[in-house]
Motif scaffolding. Sequence first.
Motif, PDB file in Angstrom:
ATOM      1  N   VAL A   1     129.659  22.240 -47.633  1.00 52.13           N
ATOM      2  CA  VAL A   1     129.424  21.227 -46.587  1.00 52.13           C
ATOM      3  C   VAL A   1     128.973  19.941 -47.270  1.00 52.13           C
ATOM      4  CG1 VAL A   1     128.826  22.760 -44.668  1.00 52.13           C
ATOM      5  CG2 VAL A   1     127.071  22.101 -46.294  1.00 52.13           C
ATOM      6  N   PRO A   2     129.106  18.797 -46.595  1.00 50.67           N
ATOM      7  CA  PRO A   2     128.638  17.550 -47.195  1.00 50.67           C
ATOM      8  C   PRO A   2     127.111  17.577 -47.366  1.00 50.67           C
ATOM      9  CG  PRO A   2     129.920  17.133 -45.202  1.00 50.67           C
ATOM     10  CD  PRO A   2     129.678  18.592 -45.263  1.00 50.67           C
ATOM     11  N   ARG A   3     126.631  16.844 -48.352  1.00 52.32           N
ATOM     12  CA  ARG A   3     125.187  16.753 -48.559  1.00 52.32           C
ATOM     13  C   ARG A   3     124.541  16.131 -47.325  1.00 52.32           C
ATOM     14  NH1 ARG A   3     122.276  12.925 -50.866  1.00 52.32           N
ATOM     15  NH2 ARG A   3     124.158  11.746 -51.369  1.00 52.32           N
ATOM     16  N   ARG A   4     125.221  15.097 -46.790  1.00 57.00           N
ATOM     17  CA  ARG A   4     124.634  14.409 -45.619  1.00 57.00           C
ATOM     18  C   ARG A   4     125.165  15.030 -44.341  1.00 57.00           C
ATOM     19  NH1 ARG A   4     124.060   8.518 -47.658  1.00 57.00           N
ATOM     20  NH2 ARG A   4     126.010   8.097 -46.611  1.00 57.00           N
ATOM     21  N   LYS A   5     124.296  15.803 -43.708  1.00 55.60           N
ATOM     22  CA  LYS A   5     124.665  16.446 -42.448  1.00 55.60           C
ATOM     23  C   LYS A   5     123.468  16.396 -41.517  1.00 55.60           C
ATOM     24  CE  LYS A   5     123.949  20.786 -44.875  1.00 55.60           C
ATOM     25  NZ  LYS A   5     123.575  20.103 -46.105  1.00 55.60           N
ATOM     26  N   ALA A   6     123.748  16.500 -40.233  1.00 57.40           N
ATOM     27  CA  ALA A   6     122.663  16.461 -39.259  1.00 57.40           C
ATOM     28  C   ALA A   6     123.023  17.381 -38.114  1.00 57.40           C
ATOM     29  CB  ALA A   6     122.466  15.035 -38.749  1.00 57.40           C
ATOM     30  N   VAL A   7     121.984  17.866 -37.452  1.00 49.72           N
ATOM     31  CA  VAL A   7     122.219  18.837 -36.387  1.00 49.72           C
ATOM     32  C   VAL A   7     121.408  18.453 -35.149  1.00 49.72           C
ATOM     33  CG1 VAL A   7     120.462  20.375 -37.381  1.00 49.72           C
ATOM     34  CG2 VAL A   7     122.188  21.334 -35.876  1.00 49.72           C
ATOM     35  N   ALA A   8     122.002  18.654 -33.985  1.00 49.45           N
ATOM     36  CA  ALA A   8     121.276  18.456 -32.725  1.00 49.45           C
ATOM     37  C   ALA A   8     121.496  19.710 -31.869  1.00 49.45           C
ATOM     38  CB  ALA A   8     121.782  17.219 -31.995  1.00 49.45           C
ATOM     39  N   PHE A   9     120.402  20.190 -31.288  1.00 49.67           N
ATOM     40  CA  PHE A   9     120.450  21.441 -30.531  1.00 49.67           C
ATOM     41  C   PHE A   9     120.426  21.166 -29.028  1.00 49.67           C
ATOM     42  CE2 PHE A   9     118.407  22.345 -34.595  1.00 49.67           C
ATOM     43  CZ  PHE A   9     119.146  23.416 -35.043  1.00 49.67           C
ATOM     44  N   GLN A  10     120.603  22.258 -28.270  1.00 52.50           N
ATOM     45  CA  GLN A  10     120.606  22.130 -26.805  1.00 52.50           C
ATOM     46  C   GLN A  10     119.281  21.555 -26.296  1.00 52.50           C
ATOM     47  OE1 GLN A  10     121.476  25.740 -24.735  1.00 52.50           O
ATOM     48  NE2 GLN A  10     121.387  24.772 -22.732  1.00 52.50           N
TER      49      GLN A  10
ATOM     50  N   LEU B   1     128.368  16.108 -38.469  1.00 54.33           N
ATOM     51  CA  LEU B   1     127.430  16.174 -37.347  1.00 54.33           C
ATOM     52  C   LEU B   1     127.635  17.509 -36.636  1.00 54.33           C
ATOM     53  CD1 LEU B   1     125.332  14.724 -35.568  1.00 54.33           C
ATOM     54  CD2 LEU B   1     127.214  13.605 -34.375  1.00 54.33           C
ATOM     55  N   LEU B   2     126.564  18.312 -36.584  1.00 53.63           N
ATOM     56  CA  LEU B   2     126.638  19.641 -35.988  1.00 53.63           C
ATOM     57  C   LEU B   2     125.908  19.609 -34.648  1.00 53.63           C
ATOM     58  CD1 LEU B   2     125.640  21.383 -39.310  1.00 53.63           C
ATOM     59  CD2 LEU B   2     127.909  21.555 -38.242  1.00 53.63           C
ATOM     60  N   LEU B   3     126.616  19.937 -33.579  1.00 55.63           N
ATOM     61  CA  LEU B   3     126.036  19.838 -32.238  1.00 55.63           C
ATOM     62  C   LEU B   3     126.131  21.197 -31.554  1.00 55.63           C
ATOM     63  CD1 LEU B   3     127.802  16.487 -31.180  1.00 55.63           C
ATOM     64  CD2 LEU B   3     125.471  16.750 -32.042  1.00 55.63           C
ATOM     65  N   ASP B   4     124.972  21.766 -31.200  1.00 54.12           N
ATOM     66  CA  ASP B   4     124.957  23.083 -30.569  1.00 54.12           C
ATOM     67  C   ASP B   4     124.651  22.929 -29.084  1.00 54.12           C
ATOM     68  OD1 ASP B   4     124.970  25.742 -30.018  1.00 54.12           O
ATOM     69  OD2 ASP B   4     123.434  26.297 -31.474  1.00 54.12           O
ATOM     70  N   GLU B   5     125.676  22.958 -28.259  1.00 51.30           N
ATOM     71  CA  GLU B   5     125.546  22.795 -26.806  1.00 51.30           C
ATOM     72  C   GLU B   5     124.596  21.660 -26.441  1.00 51.30           C
ATOM     73  OE1 GLU B   5     125.284  26.315 -24.384  1.00 51.30           O
ATOM     74  OE2 GLU B   5     125.346  27.542 -26.182  1.00 51.30           O
ATOM     75  N   PRO B   6     124.851  20.456 -26.945  1.00 48.21           N
ATOM     76  CA  PRO B   6     123.872  19.385 -26.744  1.00 48.21           C
ATOM     77  C   PRO B   6     123.784  18.920 -25.290  1.00 48.21           C
ATOM     78  CG  PRO B   6     125.870  18.512 -27.737  1.00 48.21           C
ATOM     79  CD  PRO B   6     126.023  20.004 -27.699  1.00 48.21           C
ATOM     80  N   PHE B   7     124.796  19.225 -24.484  1.00 50.19           N
ATOM     81  CA  PHE B   7     124.792  18.735 -23.097  1.00 50.19           C
ATOM     82  C   PHE B   7     124.545  19.853 -22.100  1.00 50.19           C
ATOM     83  CE2 PHE B   7     128.522  16.742 -25.360  1.00 50.19           C
ATOM     84  CZ  PHE B   7     127.777  15.725 -25.930  1.00 50.19           C
TER      85      PHE B   7
END
Length: 249
Positions: free
Chosen positions: A76-85, A153-159
């Motif tokens: 995976v890229p070094r620069r990654k970000a995650v947002a959760f539900q 950008l990793l988004l886990d059911e953000p909406f």
Amino acid sequence: MATDVHRPVTTRRNAPAVRVEGLTRSFDGRAVIDDLRLDVRQGEFVALLGRSGCGKSTLLRILAGLDRDIEGTVLVPRRKAVAFQSPRLMPWKKVWRNVLLGLPGKPGRPVADQALEEVGLGHRADAWPKTLSGGEAQRASLARALVREPDLLLLDEPFGALDALTRIKAQRLVGELWQRRGCAVLLVTHDVEEAVLLADRVLVMDDGVIAHEQHIDLDRPRDITDPRFAELRAGLLERLGVDTAAEAA
Ligand SMILES: Nc1ncnc2c1ncn2[C@@H]1O[C@H](COP(=O)(O)OP(=O)(O)OP(=O)(O)O)[C@@H](O)[C@H]1O
Ligand SMILES: [Mg+2]
């Protein structure tokens, strides 16, 4: 001048953003992810569907580097970000400080303000998290992801927890941010319509692997009244085991 069309192109520019091979993750001897393979192109928007408990969040946590108890290859890229539900904001820090939380170096407030502006929340920078609406908190969480300038950008059911109208606005925002930033996105969702609306490619996870993939070759912005949209949606629902005839009844 002769051009060698077979010249192998292996520069970093067109290396995939995500490469997963032979990934296995077990809990108590049960393989939730079982020899999974996945590639995501740089700048590609991928949506991940699958029944509850099939391992979507487990996969996302592994890609985010939050779970390393695995077998297989994960690049995976070094620069990654995650947002959760759930936005997971610290209640004792103002919104702008939450946005900068955990960021390396000592970034100044303007970095937070800029990201909050980008998600339409500049006017709430000095607010306490508990005074935000659900949609605002989710946008603060997105701003926190954006300040990391992620290539992934990793988004886990953000909406998932938003009402219908706020959800539509948040979906639109993510689509715009993705187009502006050009990062790869992996969006976990239960909403097939959301997947077809936003993604270049929709994956269905089942039995520990990516069991199905569907390219979405519709122009953007997408029109949910387009018959081809309905066709893609119905095909994916069928893959998920939802009887669309019964649904329509
Ligand atoms: N830390 C853990 N310890 C034990 N089992 C776990 C752990 N984390 C996940 N699991 C199990 O792994 C399976 C997959 O969980 P996961 O959270 O990845 O599912 P999901 O596809 O994200 O589901 P949902 O759509 O409901 O969010 C579930 O059976 C879950 O109980
Ligand atoms: Mg989950």
